[in-house]
Design a protein around this motif. Sequence first.
Motif, PDB file in Angstrom:
ATOM      1  N   TYR A 182       0.834  -1.218   0.000  1.00  0.00           N
ATOM      2  CA  TYR A 182       0.000   0.000   0.000  1.00  0.00           C
ATOM      3  C   TYR A 182       0.867   1.266   0.000  1.00  0.00           C
ATOM      4  O   TYR A 182       0.366   2.339  -0.271  1.00  0.00           O
ATOM      5  CB  TYR A 182      -0.902   0.003   1.256  1.00  0.00           C
ATOM      6  CG  TYR A 182      -0.078  -0.339   2.469  1.00  0.00           C
ATOM      7  CD1 TYR A 182       0.089  -1.666   2.849  1.00  0.00           C
ATOM      8  CD2 TYR A 182       0.628   0.640   3.154  1.00  0.00           C
ATOM      9  CE1 TYR A 182       0.930  -2.005   3.898  1.00  0.00           C
ATOM     10  CE2 TYR A 182       1.457   0.310   4.206  1.00  0.00           C
ATOM     11  CZ  TYR A 182       1.603  -1.022   4.568  1.00  0.00           C
ATOM     12  OH  TYR A 182       2.455  -1.366   5.592  1.00  0.00           O
ATOM     13  N   ARG A 183       2.158   1.153   0.341  1.00  0.00           N
ATOM     14  CA  ARG A 183       3.047   2.318   0.268  1.00  0.00           C
ATOM     15  C   ARG A 183       3.869   2.178  -1.021  1.00  0.00           C
ATOM     16  O   ARG A 183       5.092   2.281  -1.014  1.00  0.00           O
ATOM     17  CB  ARG A 183       3.969   2.349   1.502  1.00  0.00           C
ATOM     18  CG  ARG A 183       4.559   3.735   1.800  1.00  0.00           C
ATOM     19  CD  ARG A 183       5.483   3.720   3.020  1.00  0.00           C
ATOM     20  NE  ARG A 183       4.832   3.302   4.235  1.00  0.00           N
ATOM     21  CZ  ARG A 183       3.949   4.023   4.926  1.00  0.00           C
ATOM     22  NH1 ARG A 183       3.644   5.234   4.526  1.00  0.00           N
ATOM     23  NH2 ARG A 183       3.378   3.540   6.017  1.00  0.00           N
TER      24      ARG A 183
ATOM     25  N   ALA B 116      -2.686  -4.414   0.012  1.00  0.00           N
ATOM     26  CA  ALA B 116      -3.088  -3.718   1.244  1.00  0.00           C
ATOM     27  C   ALA B 116      -2.911  -4.609   2.466  1.00  0.00           C
ATOM     28  O   ALA B 116      -2.771  -4.125   3.580  1.00  0.00           O
ATOM     29  CB  ALA B 116      -4.540  -3.268   1.129  1.00  0.00           C
ATOM     30  N   ILE B 117      -2.915  -5.917   2.235  1.00  0.00           N
ATOM     31  CA  ILE B 117      -2.741  -6.862   3.335  1.00  0.00           C
ATOM     32  C   ILE B 117      -1.248  -7.020   3.600  1.00  0.00           C
ATOM     33  O   ILE B 117      -0.488  -7.404   2.707  1.00  0.00           O
ATOM     34  CB  ILE B 117      -3.357  -8.240   2.977  1.00  0.00           C
ATOM     35  CG1 ILE B 117      -4.834  -8.096   2.601  1.00  0.00           C
ATOM     36  CG2 ILE B 117      -3.168  -9.234   4.115  1.00  0.00           C
ATOM     37  CD1 ILE B 117      -5.721  -7.560   3.678  1.00  0.00           C
ATOM     38  N   VAL B 118      -0.846  -6.733   4.837  1.00  0.00           N
ATOM     39  CA  VAL B 118       0.578  -6.805   5.178  1.00  0.00           C
ATOM     40  C   VAL B 118       1.085  -8.230   4.942  1.00  0.00           C
ATOM     41  O   VAL B 118       0.505  -9.195   5.441  1.00  0.00           O
ATOM     42  CB  VAL B 118       0.799  -6.376   6.647  1.00  0.00           C
ATOM     43  CG1 VAL B 118       2.238  -6.646   7.068  1.00  0.00           C
ATOM     44  CG2 VAL B 118       0.447  -4.912   6.833  1.00  0.00           C
TER      45      VAL B 118
ATOM     46  N   GLY C 129       7.452  -4.096   4.396  1.00  0.00           N
ATOM     47  CA  GLY C 129       7.994  -3.306   5.492  1.00  0.00           C
ATOM     48  C   GLY C 129       8.617  -4.133   6.597  1.00  0.00           C
ATOM     49  O   GLY C 129       8.540  -5.365   6.601  1.00  0.00           O
ATOM     50  N   ASP C 130       9.231  -3.433   7.544  1.00  0.00           N
ATOM     51  CA  ASP C 130       9.809  -4.088   8.724  1.00  0.00           C
ATOM     52  C   ASP C 130       8.727  -4.829   9.508  1.00  0.00           C
ATOM     53  O   ASP C 130       8.940  -5.949   9.981  1.00  0.00           O
ATOM     54  CB  ASP C 130      10.490  -3.057   9.629  1.00  0.00           C
ATOM     55  CG  ASP C 130       9.673  -1.785   9.767  1.00  0.00           C
ATOM     56  OD1 ASP C 130       9.630  -1.023   8.779  1.00  0.00           O
ATOM     57  OD2 ASP C 130       9.040  -1.575  10.820  1.00  0.00           O
ATOM     58  N   GLY C 131       7.530  -4.198   9.607  1.00  0.00           N
ATOM     59  CA  GLY C 131       6.445  -4.834  10.352  1.00  0.00           C
ATOM     60  C   GLY C 131       6.038  -6.160   9.719  1.00  0.00           C
ATOM     61  O   GLY C 131       5.670  -7.110  10.426  1.00  0.00           O
ATOM     62  N   ALA C 132       6.133  -6.245   8.407  1.00  0.00           N
ATOM     63  CA  ALA C 132       5.720  -7.466   7.698  1.00  0.00           C
ATOM     64  C   ALA C 132       6.605  -8.659   8.034  1.00  0.00           C
ATOM     65  O   ALA C 132       6.194  -9.804   7.825  1.00  0.00           O
ATOM     66  CB  ALA C 132       5.722  -7.211   6.192  1.00  0.00           C
TER      67      ALA C 132
ATOM     68  N   ILE D 112       4.964 -11.262  10.194  1.00  0.00           N
ATOM     69  CA  ILE D 112       3.761 -11.917   9.672  1.00  0.00           C
ATOM     70  C   ILE D 112       4.126 -13.328   9.182  1.00  0.00           C
ATOM     71  O   ILE D 112       5.218 -13.538   8.642  1.00  0.00           O
ATOM     72  CB  ILE D 112       3.209 -11.068   8.492  1.00  0.00           C
ATOM     73  CG1 ILE D 112       2.603  -9.771   9.029  1.00  0.00           C
ATOM     74  CG2 ILE D 112       2.242 -11.825   7.629  1.00  0.00           C
ATOM     75  CD1 ILE D 112       1.126  -9.774   9.302  1.00  0.00           C
TER      76      ILE D 112
ATOM     77  N   ASN E 208      11.727   1.152   7.559  1.00  0.00           N
ATOM     78  CA  ASN E 208      11.609   2.591   7.873  1.00  0.00           C
ATOM     79  C   ASN E 208      11.426   2.804   9.374  1.00  0.00           C
ATOM     80  O   ASN E 208      10.996   3.859   9.808  1.00  0.00           O
ATOM     81  CB  ASN E 208      10.468   3.226   7.070  1.00  0.00           C
ATOM     82  CG  ASN E 208       9.144   2.516   7.314  1.00  0.00           C
ATOM     83  OD1 ASN E 208       8.970   1.804   8.295  1.00  0.00           O
ATOM     84  ND2 ASN E 208       8.186   2.715   6.410  1.00  0.00           N
TER      85      ASN E 208
ATOM     86  N   TYR F  32       9.300   1.881  11.533  1.00  0.00           N
ATOM     87  CA  TYR F  32       7.971   1.887  12.143  1.00  0.00           C
ATOM     88  C   TYR F  32       7.009   0.944  11.432  1.00  0.00           C
ATOM     89  O   TYR F  32       7.048   0.819  10.212  1.00  0.00           O
ATOM     90  CB  TYR F  32       7.356   3.308  12.106  1.00  0.00           C
ATOM     91  CG  TYR F  32       8.063   4.250  13.056  1.00  0.00           C
ATOM     92  CD1 TYR F  32       7.648   4.383  14.375  1.00  0.00           C
ATOM     93  CD2 TYR F  32       9.183   4.957  12.640  1.00  0.00           C
ATOM     94  CE1 TYR F  32       8.323   5.213  15.260  1.00  0.00           C
ATOM     95  CE2 TYR F  32       9.873   5.790  13.519  1.00  0.00           C
ATOM     96  CZ  TYR F  32       9.430   5.908  14.825  1.00  0.00           C
ATOM     97  OH  TYR F  32      10.103   6.723  15.697  1.00  0.00           O
ATOM     98  N   GLY F  33       6.168   0.284  12.227  1.00  0.00           N
ATOM     99  CA  GLY F  33       4.999  -0.401  11.690  1.00  0.00           C
ATOM    100  C   GLY F  33       3.919   0.667  11.589  1.00  0.00           C
ATOM    101  O   GLY F  33       4.217   1.839  11.340  1.00  0.00           O
ATOM    102  N   GLU F  34       2.663   0.299  11.832  1.00  0.00           N
ATOM    103  CA  GLU F  34       1.615   1.306  11.636  1.00  0.00           C
ATOM    104  C   GLU F  34       1.933   2.570  12.461  1.00  0.00           C
ATOM    105  O   GLU F  34       2.067   3.644  11.911  1.00  0.00           O
ATOM    106  CB  GLU F  34       0.260   0.720  12.008  1.00  0.00           C
ATOM    107  CG  GLU F  34      -0.893   1.489  11.411  1.00  0.00           C
ATOM    108  CD  GLU F  34      -2.128   0.624  11.223  1.00  0.00           C
ATOM    109  OE1 GLU F  34      -2.128  -0.551  11.623  1.00  0.00           O
ATOM    110  OE2 GLU F  34      -3.119   1.136  10.663  1.00  0.00           O
TER     111      GLU F  34
ATOM    112  N   ARG G 268      10.682   6.868   6.782  1.00  0.00           N
ATOM    113  CA  ARG G 268       9.609   7.598   6.096  1.00  0.00           C
ATOM    114  C   ARG G 268       9.442   8.946   6.785  1.00  0.00           C
ATOM    115  O   ARG G 268       9.404   9.029   7.998  1.00  0.00           O
ATOM    116  CB  ARG G 268       8.298   6.806   6.067  1.00  0.00           C
ATOM    117  CG  ARG G 268       7.645   6.505   7.410  1.00  0.00           C
ATOM    118  CD  ARG G 268       6.193   6.058   7.240  1.00  0.00           C
ATOM    119  NE  ARG G 268       5.689   5.221   8.316  1.00  0.00           N
ATOM    120  CZ  ARG G 268       5.310   5.662   9.516  1.00  0.00           C
ATOM    121  NH1 ARG G 268       5.418   6.928   9.846  1.00  0.00           N
ATOM    122  NH2 ARG G 268       4.825   4.821  10.404  1.00  0.00           N
TER     123      ARG G 268
ATOM    124  N   HIS H  36       2.178   7.408   9.233  1.00  0.00           N
ATOM    125  CA  HIS H  36       1.807   6.152   8.577  1.00  0.00           C
ATOM    126  C   HIS H  36       0.857   6.382   7.400  1.00  0.00           C
ATOM    127  O   HIS H  36       1.089   5.857   6.315  1.00  0.00           O
ATOM    128  CB  HIS H  36       1.157   5.209   9.593  1.00  0.00           C
ATOM    129  CG  HIS H  36       0.629   3.965   8.963  1.00  0.00           C
ATOM    130  ND1 HIS H  36       1.455   2.983   8.463  1.00  0.00           N
ATOM    131  CD2 HIS H  36      -0.642   3.566   8.691  1.00  0.00           C
ATOM    132  CE1 HIS H  36       0.709   2.023   7.926  1.00  0.00           C
ATOM    133  NE2 HIS H  36      -0.549   2.345   8.050  1.00  0.00           N
TER     134      HIS H  36
END
Length: 322
Positions: free
Chosen positions: A67-68, A116-118, A146-149, A152, A176, A178-180, A241, A245
Amino acid sequence: MAGTADSDRRVGWYRQMWTIRLFEEKVQELFMSGLIQGTTHLCQGQEAVSVGSISAMQPGDVQTNTYRGHGEALALGMTPETGFAELMGRSAGGSKGVGGSMHFIDTSLGNIGANAIVGAGLPIAVGAALSFKLQGKPHGALTFFGDGATNIGTFHEALNMAAVWKTPVVFIITNNLYGEYSPQMTTTATKDLARRADPFGMPGIIVDGQDVDVVHREVSAALERAKAGEGPSLLEMKTYRYRGHSRTDPAKYRAPGELEAWKLRDPIDILGAKLAEEGLLSADAQQQVRTEVQAAIDAAAERAAQSPVLTLEETRQYVYAD
Ligand SMILES: Cc1ncc(C[n+]2csc(CCOP(=O)(O)OP(=O)(O)O)c2C)c(N)n1
Ligand SMILES: [Mg+2]
């Protein structure tokens, strides 16, 4: 040799990075004025990751992103006008205005999906890469996330399958920090996410995500290795970033001074300084590029706004494939 770029190409990257930066700034402006609805996840500050990685692709290669993903889409060749039209819900958009910010897709450019789904893009890229391998095609796939992904399940499943099958895929973490809204250290026990490659027996490489030359060199080498049948790699791009978010997030959760510190290593400035020092693009010429890009972005947004919105009947035509 993989990853060496000539001077014309690097000057082109400079323009591309400004295109992404100013596109995103314009998106924010249009969003605040109500011309873009829904949501937006902007990528200012991360331009070197998009441009350095995408420029490593060869014709026939594909990529998935998130999504980014405006930066990757523009680096692949989507025009700003097509992007703005998509964001404004107009029929001149890449998905005729019904996909929106989180679905910048153009398969003809190798952009087989923004997700859109991480974590959703990783298995899709592994599947594309597996199909190249089974069909004996010389192509490869990149996947950005992303790092948050990396927390998952699909991250671990995709890396494992890609490693076992040696599919020609390169996993690119846009770290970057940060997650959300959560700093990485509050959600993830590992600081250097490249180490998450170790259990899967693939190279895990930390990359300076602010330097487009370094990004291009590392992604080119990993893609070449993958296509040679030597297996996938995990690249961790250390970047940042500049904005929150999404939408109107002011990012107040960031430490004071953090943003300013990262701006001292701005990716456009880093390439600009090198190009000036190497005599390839003077400071005046760089200012000229910025002015030209700004004019092109403004004109593209105006043209996009003239494109009609699909009628309800027309939208129904695109729900199912023929
Ligand atoms: C499976 C899933 N869980 C949660 C969300 C909500 N969500 C959207 S973005 C995001 C943060 C992801 O952070 P990161 O992977 O670091 O990417 P970044 O936004 O920093 O580019 C979350 C939790 C989602 N879209 N999908
Ligand atoms: Mg992140």
